[in-house]
Design an enzyme around this catalytic site. Structure first.
Site, PDB file in Angstrom:
ATOM      1  N   LYS A  20       0.816  -1.223   0.000  1.00 42.87           N
ATOM      2  CA  LYS A  20       0.000   0.000   0.000  1.00 42.87           C
ATOM      3  C   LYS A  20       0.848   1.271   0.000  1.00 42.87           C
ATOM      4  O   LYS A  20       0.597   2.189  -0.777  1.00 42.87           O
ATOM      5  CB  LYS A  20      -0.912   0.063   1.235  1.00 42.87           C
ATOM      6  CG  LYS A  20      -1.932  -1.046   1.332  1.00 42.87           C
ATOM      7  CD  LYS A  20      -2.902  -0.798   2.482  1.00 42.87           C
ATOM      8  CE  LYS A  20      -2.286  -0.803   3.862  1.00 42.87           C
ATOM      9  NZ  LYS A  20      -1.709  -2.084   4.276  1.00 42.87           N
ATOM     10  N   ARG A  95      -9.336   1.088   9.248  1.00 42.95           N
ATOM     11  CA  ARG A  95      -8.947  -0.288   9.595  1.00 42.95           C
ATOM     12  C   ARG A  95      -9.971  -0.976  10.486  1.00 42.95           C
ATOM     13  O   ARG A  95      -9.763  -2.140  10.834  1.00 42.95           O
ATOM     14  CB  ARG A  95      -7.603  -0.255  10.335  1.00 42.95           C
ATOM     15  CG  ARG A  95      -6.405  -0.571   9.453  1.00 42.95           C
ATOM     16  CD  ARG A  95      -5.157  -0.247  10.253  1.00 42.95           C
ATOM     17  NE  ARG A  95      -4.054  -1.105   9.992  1.00 42.95           N
ATOM     18  CZ  ARG A  95      -2.894  -0.670   9.462  1.00 42.95           C
ATOM     19  NH1 ARG A  95      -2.743   0.585   9.113  1.00 42.95           N
ATOM     20  NH2 ARG A  95      -1.907  -1.496   9.300  1.00 42.95           N
ATOM     21  N   ARG A 134      11.364  -7.125   4.905  1.00 44.49           N
ATOM     22  CA  ARG A 134      11.359  -5.722   5.302  1.00 44.49           C
ATOM     23  C   ARG A 134      11.965  -5.547   6.699  1.00 44.49           C
ATOM     24  O   ARG A 134      12.627  -4.556   6.977  1.00 44.49           O
ATOM     25  CB  ARG A 134       9.926  -5.183   5.280  1.00 44.49           C
ATOM     26  CG  ARG A 134       9.833  -3.711   5.558  1.00 44.49           C
ATOM     27  CD  ARG A 134       8.492  -3.158   5.181  1.00 44.49           C
ATOM     28  NE  ARG A 134       7.480  -3.409   6.197  1.00 44.49           N
ATOM     29  CZ  ARG A 134       6.188  -3.106   6.061  1.00 44.49           C
ATOM     30  NH1 ARG A 134       5.756  -2.566   4.956  1.00 44.49           N
ATOM     31  NH2 ARG A 134       5.333  -3.336   7.015  1.00 44.49           N
ATOM     32  N   ARG A 140      11.806  -1.870  11.634  1.00 44.92           N
ATOM     33  CA  ARG A 140      10.462  -1.739  12.188  1.00 44.92           C
ATOM     34  C   ARG A 140      10.268  -2.794  13.254  1.00 44.92           C
ATOM     35  O   ARG A 140      10.357  -3.978  12.991  1.00 44.92           O
ATOM     36  CB  ARG A 140       9.423  -1.884  11.074  1.00 44.92           C
ATOM     37  CG  ARG A 140       9.140  -0.588  10.367  1.00 44.92           C
ATOM     38  CD  ARG A 140       8.065  -0.736   9.335  1.00 44.92           C
ATOM     39  NE  ARG A 140       6.770  -1.127   9.896  1.00 44.92           N
ATOM     40  CZ  ARG A 140       5.620  -0.867   9.295  1.00 44.92           C
ATOM     41  NH1 ARG A 140       5.592  -0.227   8.156  1.00 44.92           N
ATOM     42  NH2 ARG A 140       4.488  -1.254   9.840  1.00 44.92           N
ATOM     43  N   ARG A 151      -0.545  -8.965  13.459  1.00 44.60           N
ATOM     44  CA  ARG A 151      -1.042  -7.950  12.520  1.00 44.60           C
ATOM     45  C   ARG A 151      -1.932  -8.589  11.457  1.00 44.60           C
ATOM     46  O   ARG A 151      -2.943  -8.009  11.062  1.00 44.60           O
ATOM     47  CB  ARG A 151       0.139  -7.196  11.887  1.00 44.60           C
ATOM     48  CG  ARG A 151       0.824  -6.276  12.917  1.00 44.60           C
ATOM     49  CD  ARG A 151       2.180  -5.818  12.453  1.00 44.60           C
ATOM     50  NE  ARG A 151       2.102  -4.947  11.299  1.00 44.60           N
ATOM     51  CZ  ARG A 151       3.051  -4.840  10.380  1.00 44.60           C
ATOM     52  NH1 ARG A 151       4.151  -5.573  10.470  1.00 44.60           N
ATOM     53  NH2 ARG A 151       2.904  -4.015   9.380  1.00 44.60           N
TER      54      ARG A 151
END
Ligand code: AMP
Length: 193
Positions: A20, A95, A134, A140, A151
């Site tokens: 996204k 969300r 990632r 992160r 998640r």
């Protein structure tokens, strides 16, 4: 070269790791849209050590959603301070169904209704692979394996129902988000011609 100034109010929807953020940046450049991403805004608060950042950090580190009121307020301010004549791309919002309801009310009041919801579909196995990759590239804290699972669970349980809610009012288009960044980008742009 500037993009084409068109008013397009979009939601870019999809699970964590579906691309996204990357695709929203492409749309921002192409159409001069305002890119509104609560995840990025929260990470900025976190790095600046603001009160909001401190409040949100526990939720984010655990892969949980930050409470709706906090997010909705943040988005309200962001939309109100943005250029009213430009379109926007929402990335990572709404969300929850409560957020979607609040968004629809807010946009009605601002006379800036949503035009389209674009959904990036990516199989779970590919999402896990991307998020793990990632984790090694960006630092992160929510890309650790157990947080990734959480998640994805939150997405299935709380975020997926948003699509059905929005589909009552707004066209929803699905895109295969599993191919390369360039291919997904081309497909998105062709849908928005
Ligand atoms: P993202 O970068 O969009 O994956 O967001 C990172 C984290 O920020 C999420 O896992 C949540 O903890 C929080 N967050 C981002 N957007 C929202 C939202 N719309 N509602 C609640 N929490 C959010």
């Amino acid at each position: 070269m500037g993009g084409v100034a068109l008013r397009r109010n979009l939601v870019l929807f999809g699970p964590p790791g579906s691309g996204k953020g990357t695709q929203a940046e492409l749309l921002r450049e192409r159409y001069e849209l305002d890119h509104i991403a609560p995840g990025d805004m929260l990470r900025q608060h976190l790095s600046q050590g603001t009160e909001l950042g401190q409040m949100a950090s526990g939720y984010m580190a655990a892969g949980k959603l930050v409470p709706d009121e906090v997010i909705v307020n943040m988005i309200r301010h962001r939309l109100e301070e943005g250029r009213a004549d430009a379109g926007f791309v929402l990335d990572g919002f709404p969300r929850t169904v409560a957020q979607a309801r609040a968004l629809q009310e807010l946009l009605t009041n601002l006379d800036r209704p949503l035009d389209i919801v674009l959904v990036l579909d990516v199989p779970v196995s590919a999402l896990k692979a991307r998020l793990t990759l990632r984790a090694g590239q960006e630092q992160r804290q929510d890309d650790r394996p157990e947080v990734i699972e959480e998640r994805l669970r939150v997405y299935r349980e709380r975020t997926e129902p948003v699509l059905e809610y929005l589909a009552g009012d707004v066209p929803v288009l699905h895109i295969d988000g599993s191919s390369s960044i360039e291919e997904v980008g081309r497909e998105l742009l062709s849908l928005l011609q």
